[in-house]
Structures are given as structure tokens and as C-alpha cells.
Design a protein around this motif. Structure first.
Motif, short mmCIF file in Angstrom:
data_model
loop_
_atom_site.label_atom_id
_atom_site.label_comp_id
_atom_site.label_asym_id
_atom_site.label_seq_id
_atom_site.Cartn_x
_atom_site.Cartn_y
_atom_site.Cartn_z
N ASP A 29 0.80 -1.22 0.00
CA ASP A 29 0.00 0.00 0.00
C ASP A 29 0.84 1.28 0.00
O ASP A 29 0.45 2.28 -0.59
N ASP A 30 1.96 1.23 0.73
CA ASP A 30 2.76 2.46 0.86
C ASP A 30 3.90 2.51 -0.17
O ASP A 30 4.83 3.30 -0.01
N GLU A 31 3.83 1.68 -1.20
CA GLU A 31 4.90 1.65 -2.20
C GLU A 31 4.40 2.13 -3.56
O GLU A 31 3.20 2.18 -3.82
N THR A 73 0.71 3.15 -8.13
CA THR A 73 0.84 3.59 -6.74
C THR A 73 -0.01 2.70 -5.84
O THR A 73 -1.11 2.27 -6.23
N ALA A 76 -2.09 3.66 -0.25
CA ALA A 76 -1.73 4.75 0.66
C ALA A 76 -0.75 5.73 0.01
O ALA A 76 -0.20 6.59 0.68
N ALA A 77 -0.55 5.60 -1.29
CA ALA A 77 0.42 6.47 -1.97
C ALA A 77 -0.22 7.13 -3.19
O ALA A 77 0.46 7.49 -4.14
N ARG A 78 -1.55 7.30 -3.14
CA ARG A 78 -2.26 7.83 -4.30
C ARG A 78 -1.93 9.29 -4.57
O ARG A 78 -2.27 9.83 -5.63
N PRO A 129 9.37 2.46 -1.55
CA PRO A 129 8.41 3.10 -0.64
C PRO A 129 8.15 4.54 -1.10
O PRO A 129 9.10 5.25 -1.44
N ALA A 130 6.89 4.94 -1.11
CA ALA A 130 6.56 6.29 -1.60
C ALA A 130 7.31 7.36 -0.81
O ALA A 130 7.71 8.39 -1.35
N SER A 131 7.53 7.09 0.49
CA SER A 131 8.22 8.07 1.35
C SER A 131 9.67 8.29 0.91
O SER A 131 10.30 9.26 1.33
#
Ligand SMILES: NC(=O)c1ccc[n+]([C@@H]2O[C@H](COP(=O)([O-])OP(=O)(O)OC[C@H]3O[C@@H](n4cnc5c(N)ncnc54)[C@H](O)[C@@H]3O)[C@@H](O)[C@H]2O)c1
Ligand SMILES: [Zn+2]
Ligand SMILES: [Zn+2]
Length: 345
Positions: A29-31, A73, A76-78, A129-131
Motif C-alpha cells: 500500500d505504501d509503495e 501507486t 496509501a500512496a495515491r 516506498p513512496a516516502s
């Protein structure tokens, strides 16, 4: 349309790259999933290739200096727009521990580096990871984004060494990394910038890149440094080769009150000697610096976007992914090549 499989350069065993068709990475989800454009090779890849490093991780898709575009995405990275040009901070920690909070992620107990410990970007797609994304501004060619990671290592080193305006600096080694040390030393206003490099091609590269003094005969080094620093030695000496003997030499060439920056990677069990007495009386500092992460990456991106680093020579030797074995062979054996990038097509 994103396919379900992709071409990848899999290091199956030390010394053996295999071009394989493998599943496209599934993202959490966060990637995000990145379609890779370019991926650089560096000294770390040579160590992995030869089995000196990460041998317990094989088979592995290496590749940690990359750029490309976001194509998928996680839930959680939309907020990351599809098509965004990106590179990424490859140092993935837990994000919560003492070290992660201090941006010293390499000491996080769960740290894994993309392309070193887990699959990387010598492939058509890589997950991140999106972060950890770093956006590449529109004005910067996407292939230059693949150089943010190496530049970020030097950004961190400049901060760790506290190099300042008007300080003299001696850089031992004029490889691609030494060349970046030289360029950022100039960017922060250090002077004079002295480079020691025995390979004539690389010594010339250092001259073209703005070194004030380039020493290619090691027997002349001590006298040259003294002459350039009113007999004192350099304010900062950077070891950018990875040889214990040069670490010892660094302490001979630094001025009393100066600092030695430990940057070149020796063998894991190598040792070097120093004289505590001289270090105490001379108040000499020793500072290590490893990798570039967090803000180091974003600052490196800013410097590249604003042309503070000359990177043309880092992107001039490009091979397609299909010729990865040949590219690695050339990188290991041809001392005229400074840097290689792989184009993912
Ligand atoms: N600390 C970090 O974050 C970090 C990041 C990237 C690379 N590194 C390390 O930095 C070092 C340099 O990387 P690179 O890619 O430029 O390596 P490289 O091997 O391409 O370059 C090293 C250079 O040192 C020169 N050299 C050899 N013997 C020398 C001597 N006696 N005196 C002066 N120069 C000498 C070589 O001719 C060569 O040009 C490596 O050890 C690498 O592992 C560290
Ligand atoms: Zn690297
Ligand atoms: Zn952590």
C-alpha cells in the motif's frame, strides 16, 4: 499497460549475470512501482558482482543509482501522480528507531538498501516506498536523476566533515567519487583543492573539473601539500580510495587542528594505525561518512537541478540492459571508463 513480467539482470552467482524474464514486483500500500529509465553502476556493484558483498542475497537484481517514472501507486500512496519522474533514497529503515529519526538509517537494525540487500533497478521496473521518492524537476533530464544517489553521498560527506569556505582540502583518489568530492569542495568555496591521483586519465579529469593542484607522482605529494598550505598540511584530508596505507598517510598530511574524512571502503577486516599522541596534541578529528539519505538526497537533487555539479562525463558511457555482462566487464577492466549507466529502453 504494465506487463506481468519484465526483463531483469539477475546476478545468479558471483561473476554471473543472467538476463531473465521475472515477475514485475508487487507493491504494498505504501509503495510505488517505477518504470526504470537509467541505472548507474558503481564500485559497490563491482563488490557485489565479485561476491565480496551481499553474496548471501543472491540471486539478486542489483542497481541502486536509478531514475524513472512512477507507473503504479499503492492505496496509501495515491498522492503521487502517475508519470512523475523520480529517483529514490535506497536506504529503507524502520522509520521509527533512534537511528532512523536521526537520519542515520544505515544503523537501523532492519535497514535494507534497494539494489544491495533487496532487488534493485537493473530491470524494467523497481518498487520503492513512496516516502523514499525524490522528484526530478522537469528541467532536469531524467538520466541525470540516476546520479542523485552518488552525489548525495558527497553531500553528506561535506556536512559530516564540516568543510567550509576558504579551507584547504586534500582528496586522495580521483575516481568518480573523488571527482565529486572535488566538485562539491569547490562548490562550498574550499581552497585550494588538491587531488592525488596516479592514473593519468583521471588526473586530467580532476584538472578539467577544477582542481587547483593535481599530484600524480605520490613521492611529490607531501612536499606539494606543504607548499600549498604554508607548511601546515590540509585543513581536511579525504580518503577516497579505500587503502589502509592511505588512511595512515592522511594523518601525516592533515594540519594540526584539521580533520580526516574516512570515506573510501577498505576490506571489512582491514586496520590502519594512527598515533594517539599526535592526534591529541594536534587536536585532529576523524569523521566517517557513509551513503546519502533523506535530505542528503533532496539536496543533491537541488544541486544537480541548478547545475552546481558537472555530470556530463558520468553519463557518457551507456549500455543497454541486454549487454549488462559486457558493461560490467568493461567497468571492472577498462580503467579509461569513469562511469557506466545502463539504459532500460
Ligand atoms: N562512504 C561512502 O558513502 C562511499 C560512497 C561511494 C563510494 N565509496 C568508496 O569511495 C572509494 C572511491 O570510489 P570510486 O568509485 O571513485 O573508486 P575507484 O576505484 O573508481 O577510484 C579510486 C581511485 O583511486 C586512485 N588511486 C589508487 N591508488 C591511489 C593512491 N595510492 N593515491 C591516490 N589515488 C589512488 C585510482 O587510480 C582510482 O582512480 C571506494 O572505496 C568506494 O567504495 C564510499
Ligand atoms: Zn553506488
Ligand atoms: Zn530504524
Amino acid at each position: 499497460m504494465i506487463p506481468t513480467t519484465m526483463r531483469a539482470a539477475v546476478l545468479a552467482a558471483p561473476g554471473r549475470f543472467e538476463l531473465r524474464q521475472v515477475p514485475v514486483p508487487e507493491i504494498a500500500d505504501d509503495e510505488v512501482l517505477v518504470r526504470v529509465s537509467r541505472c548507474g553502476l558503481c564500485g559497490t556493484d563491482i563488490h557485489i558482482f565479485k561476491g565480496h558483498y551481499s553474496a548471501d542475497r543472491l540471486p539478486l537484481i542489483p542497481g541502486h543509482e536509478f531514475s524513472g517514472h512512477v507507473v503504479r501507486t499503492g492505496a496509501a500512496a495515491r498522492d503521487v501522480a502517475l508519470g512523475t519522474a523520480v529517483t529514490a533514497d535506497i536506504n529503507v529503515g524502520c522509520g521509527r528507531c533512534f537511528y532512523c529519526r536521526k537520519n542515520e538509517v544505515l544503523n537501523c537494525p532492519t535497514m535494507a538498501q534497494i539494489g544491495i540487500h533487496v532487488d534493485g533497478a537493473l530491470a524494467e521496473y523497481v518498487k520503492v516506498p513512496a516516502s523514499h521518492l525524490v522528484a526530478i524537476p522537469r528541467s532536469t533530464p531524467v538520466e541525470m536523476g540516476a546520479l542523485v544517489e552518488p552525489v548525495s553521498c558527497i553531500v553528506r560527506a561535506v556536512k559530516k566533515s564540516r568543510l567550509r569556505l576558504g579551507e584547504s582540502v586534500l582528496i586522495l583518489g580521483g575516481g568518480p567519487i573523488g571527482n565529486l568530492h572535488l566538485q562539491l569542495a569547490r562548490a562550498v568555496g574550499a581552497a585550494p583543492v588538491i587531488v592525488s591521483e596516479p592514473n593519468p586519465g583521471r588526473a586530467d579529469w580532476a584538472r578539467r573539473s577544477g582542481a587547483d593542484i593535481v599530484v600524480s607522482d605520490p613521492s611529490q605529494l607531501a612536499a606539494t601539500v606543504r607548499e600549498a598550505t604554508e607548511g601546515r598540511g590540509a585543513d581536511l584530508v579525504i580518503e577516497s580510495v579505500g587503502l589502509p596505507v592511505l588512511y595512515e598517510q592522511a594523518f601525516e598530511l592533515v594540519r594540526p587542528g584539521g580533520r580526516v574524512l574516512a570515506f573510501g571502503l577498505t576490506d571489512a577486516d582491514a586496520q590502519a594505525r594512527y598515533h594517539p599522541f599526535k592526534v591529541v596534541l594536534g587536536e585532529i578529528g576523524l569523521q566517517g561518512s557513509v551513503a546519502g539519505m533523506g535530505d542528503d538526497m533532496r539536496e543533491a537533487m537541488t544541486l544537480i537541478a541548478h547545475d552546481r555539479v558537472r555530470l556530463a562525463e558520468f553519463a557518457e558511457t551507456v549500455y543497454p540492459l541486454a549487454r549488462i555482462a559486457e558493461a560490467m566487464d568493461a567497468f571492472v577492466n577498462d580503467r579509461r571508463i569513469n562511469k557506466i549507466q545502463i539504459d532500460m529502453g
